[in-house]
Design a protein around this motif. Structure first.
Motif, short mmCIF file in Angstrom:
data_model
loop_
_atom_site.label_atom_id
_atom_site.label_comp_id
_atom_site.label_asym_id
_atom_site.label_seq_id
_atom_site.Cartn_x
_atom_site.Cartn_y
_atom_site.Cartn_z
N THR A 182 -79.58 12.44 -5.72
CA THR A 182 -78.58 13.34 -5.15
C THR A 182 -78.96 13.72 -3.73
OG1 THR A 182 -77.91 14.25 -7.28
CG2 THR A 182 -77.56 15.65 -5.36
N LEU A 183 -77.96 13.75 -2.85
CA LEU A 183 -78.10 14.33 -1.52
C LEU A 183 -77.44 15.69 -1.54
CD1 LEU A 183 -78.51 11.20 -0.89
CD2 LEU A 183 -77.73 11.78 1.41
N MET A 184 -78.06 16.66 -0.86
CA MET A 184 -77.52 18.00 -0.81
C MET A 184 -77.12 18.33 0.63
SD MET A 184 -76.84 20.51 -2.90
CE MET A 184 -77.97 20.20 -4.29
N ALA A 185 -75.85 18.68 0.81
CA ALA A 185 -75.36 19.11 2.11
C ALA A 185 -75.20 20.63 2.08
CB ALA A 185 -74.04 18.44 2.45
N ILE A 186 -75.54 21.28 3.18
CA ILE A 186 -75.31 22.71 3.33
C ILE A 186 -74.21 22.89 4.36
CG2 ILE A 186 -76.32 24.95 3.92
CD1 ILE A 186 -79.03 23.91 3.17
N VAL A 187 -73.15 23.59 3.98
CA VAL A 187 -72.01 23.78 4.87
C VAL A 187 -71.67 25.26 4.99
CG1 VAL A 187 -71.12 21.51 4.22
CG2 VAL A 187 -70.22 23.55 3.10
N ASP A 188 -70.89 25.58 5.99
CA ASP A 188 -70.42 26.94 6.18
C ASP A 188 -69.59 27.36 4.96
OD1 ASP A 188 -68.70 29.20 7.06
OD2 ASP A 188 -69.55 28.76 9.03
N SER A 189 -69.82 28.56 4.47
CA SER A 189 -69.11 29.03 3.27
C SER A 189 -67.61 29.12 3.48
CB SER A 189 -69.65 30.40 2.84
OG SER A 189 -69.51 31.35 3.87
N LYS A 190 -67.17 29.17 4.74
CA LYS A 190 -65.74 29.26 5.05
C LYS A 190 -65.09 27.88 5.25
CE LYS A 190 -66.31 33.76 7.29
NZ LYS A 190 -66.21 34.51 8.58
N ASP A 191 -65.90 26.83 5.19
CA ASP A 191 -65.39 25.47 5.39
C ASP A 191 -64.60 25.03 4.16
OD1 ASP A 191 -65.01 22.70 5.68
OD2 ASP A 191 -66.88 22.46 6.80
N ILE A 192 -63.30 24.88 4.32
CA ILE A 192 -62.44 24.50 3.18
C ILE A 192 -62.06 23.02 3.22
CG2 ILE A 192 -61.51 26.82 2.88
CD1 ILE A 192 -59.00 25.89 4.40
N ASP A 193 -62.52 22.31 4.25
CA ASP A 193 -62.12 20.92 4.43
C ASP A 193 -63.19 19.90 4.04
OD1 ASP A 193 -59.60 21.65 5.51
OD2 ASP A 193 -60.54 22.03 7.46
N PHE A 194 -64.45 20.33 4.00
CA PHE A 194 -65.54 19.37 3.83
C PHE A 194 -65.39 18.54 2.56
CE2 PHE A 194 -69.66 17.91 2.41
CZ PHE A 194 -70.24 17.41 3.56
N VAL A 195 -65.17 19.19 1.43
CA VAL A 195 -65.12 18.47 0.15
C VAL A 195 -63.98 17.46 0.13
CG1 VAL A 195 -64.70 18.70 -2.32
CG2 VAL A 195 -66.27 20.27 -1.18
N ASN A 196 -62.80 17.87 0.54
CA ASN A 196 -61.65 16.94 0.54
C ASN A 196 -61.87 15.78 1.50
OD1 ASN A 196 -60.18 18.35 -1.38
ND2 ASN A 196 -59.15 19.63 0.13
N ALA A 256 -71.46 19.37 8.24
CA ALA A 256 -72.51 20.03 7.46
C ALA A 256 -73.61 20.53 8.40
CB ALA A 256 -73.11 19.07 6.44
N PHE A 257 -74.17 21.69 8.09
CA PHE A 257 -75.31 22.18 8.85
C PHE A 257 -76.49 21.23 8.71
CE2 PHE A 257 -73.38 26.51 8.11
CZ PHE A 257 -73.07 26.76 9.45
N SER A 258 -76.67 20.72 7.48
CA SER A 258 -77.78 19.81 7.23
C SER A 258 -77.49 18.99 5.98
CB SER A 258 -79.09 20.57 7.06
OG SER A 258 -79.07 21.33 5.87
N CYS A 259 -78.29 17.96 5.79
CA CYS A 259 -78.20 17.14 4.58
C CYS A 259 -79.60 16.64 4.27
CB CYS A 259 -77.24 15.97 4.80
SG CYS A 259 -76.89 15.00 3.30
N PHE A 260 -79.97 16.66 2.99
CA PHE A 260 -81.32 16.24 2.61
C PHE A 260 -81.32 15.75 1.18
CE2 PHE A 260 -80.80 20.82 2.22
CZ PHE A 260 -81.05 21.03 0.88
N LEU A 261 -82.37 15.06 0.82
CA LEU A 261 -82.53 14.55 -0.54
C LEU A 261 -82.87 15.70 -1.47
CD1 LEU A 261 -82.40 11.75 -1.87
CD2 LEU A 261 -84.87 11.60 -1.60
N SER A 262 -82.15 15.82 -2.56
CA SER A 262 -82.41 16.88 -3.53
C SER A 262 -83.50 16.45 -4.49
CB SER A 262 -81.13 17.22 -4.31
OG SER A 262 -81.36 18.26 -5.24
#
Length: 299
Positions: free
Chosen positions: A254-268, A243-249
């Motif tokens: 809830t924590l919010m992670a920001i990832v590259d839009s092309k990243d297809i592996d992060f969620v799994n 993830a580019f970053s992670c912070f408290l929403s």
């Protein structure tokens, strides 16, 4: 009959305490109608909230009182409730904004989003969630003289998506506010101001490699994280998985992670981690909602 859709929001975005918010594509939908029979009627609302203290009704009545609009009865129906309650994703702001917009529509009055913002802030107390819920996208907000909200919408460059990591427990905003210190140091203020400015520039020009540092905070997150079991493990794993970053929403949990839009592996990969660690969390892959609250026509 009026049907209103309002998006979820994530506030603070790390260092932008009470001043930054972004609209995301999870939605609540509400239906409003005037009734000939006198009274207040609810559908899809928990029993304990079926009264005049309901925040949706309070928002409606604020408009009706302002314009001296007389009515016999009103029906409030929640059609869809996809925004998790008390999770830091703007569920209460959604109710407020929906009620205000619904009230204008019921009166047959043109929707004035700037007026709705001022009235929403009167109810909510601060603009960082209600503002993106109304206008959509990324919004920077302040309060002028503690009374008047002032905002500016920030154009976000393509290239990222948002991953909401949602614990299956509620955290009240009141409790999350109560744990904050009464004062913060000059050093910590400078730390946050610099990073909030850097964060906005990252979204504006798409230099997302800087988000890891730009999303850091010293004003609220380290205090509120104590209220969230497994915060450190989840936070660190999100960064470990790219993830580019992670912070408290918002106020959390809830924590919010920001990832590259092309990243297809992060969620799994994150789902695998949660299963291995037996974490009772949900995960949602989200995009920015660019439109904000709207009246749905022909549905």
């Amino acid at each position: 009959m009026i049907r209103v859709r309002v998006p979820a929001t994530s506030a603070n975005l790390g260092p932008g305490f009470d001043s930054l918010g972004i609209s995301l594509n999870i939605y609540n939908e509400y239906e409003f109608s005037l009734e000939k029979n006198k009274g207040l009627f609810f559908e899809g609302v928990e029993k304990e909230f079926q009264n005049e203290n309901n925040i949706i009704f309070m928002a409606i009545k604020k408009i009706f009182d302002k314009y001296d609009f007389k009515f016999e009865g009103i029906r409030i129906k929640i059609i869809k409730q996809d925004i998790p309650i008390s999770r830091g994703l703007g569920s209460s702001s959604s109710c407020i904004v929906a009620g205000l917009i619904g009230a204008f529509a019921l009166m047959g009055k043109e929707i004035n989003k700037n007026e709705i913002l001022s009235l929403a802030v009167d109810i909510e107390g601060h603009p960082d969630n209600v503002c993106p819920a109304i206008f959509g996208g990324l919004v920077s907000t302040i309060m002028v003289d503690g009374k008047k909200p002032l905002y500016n919408c920030v154009e976000v460059k393509e290239g990222v998506k948002f991953i909401a990591l949602i614990p299956r427990f509620k955290l009240s905003t009141e409790k999350a506010r109560a744990i904050l210190p009464k004062e913060v140091s000059f050093r910590d203020c400078v730390y946050n101001i610099g990073r909030a400015a850097l964060l906005i520039s990252c979204f504006s020009n798409g230099n997302y490699a800087l988000l890891k540092e730009a999303s850091k905070d010293r004003i609220h997150e380290r205090f509120r994280s104590k209220l969230i079991d497994n915060f450190d493990e989840v936070y660190n794993k999100a960064l470990e998985l790219g993830a580019f970053s992670c912070f408290l929403s918002g106020a959390g949990p809830t924590l919010m992670a920001i990832v590259d839009s092309k990243d297809i592996d992060f969620v799994n990969n994150f789902m695998r981690f949660m299963k291995e660690q037996e974490l009772n969390w949900d995960i949602k892959e989200l995009k920015i909602d660019k439109h904000g609250a709207k009246i749905l026509k022909g549905e």
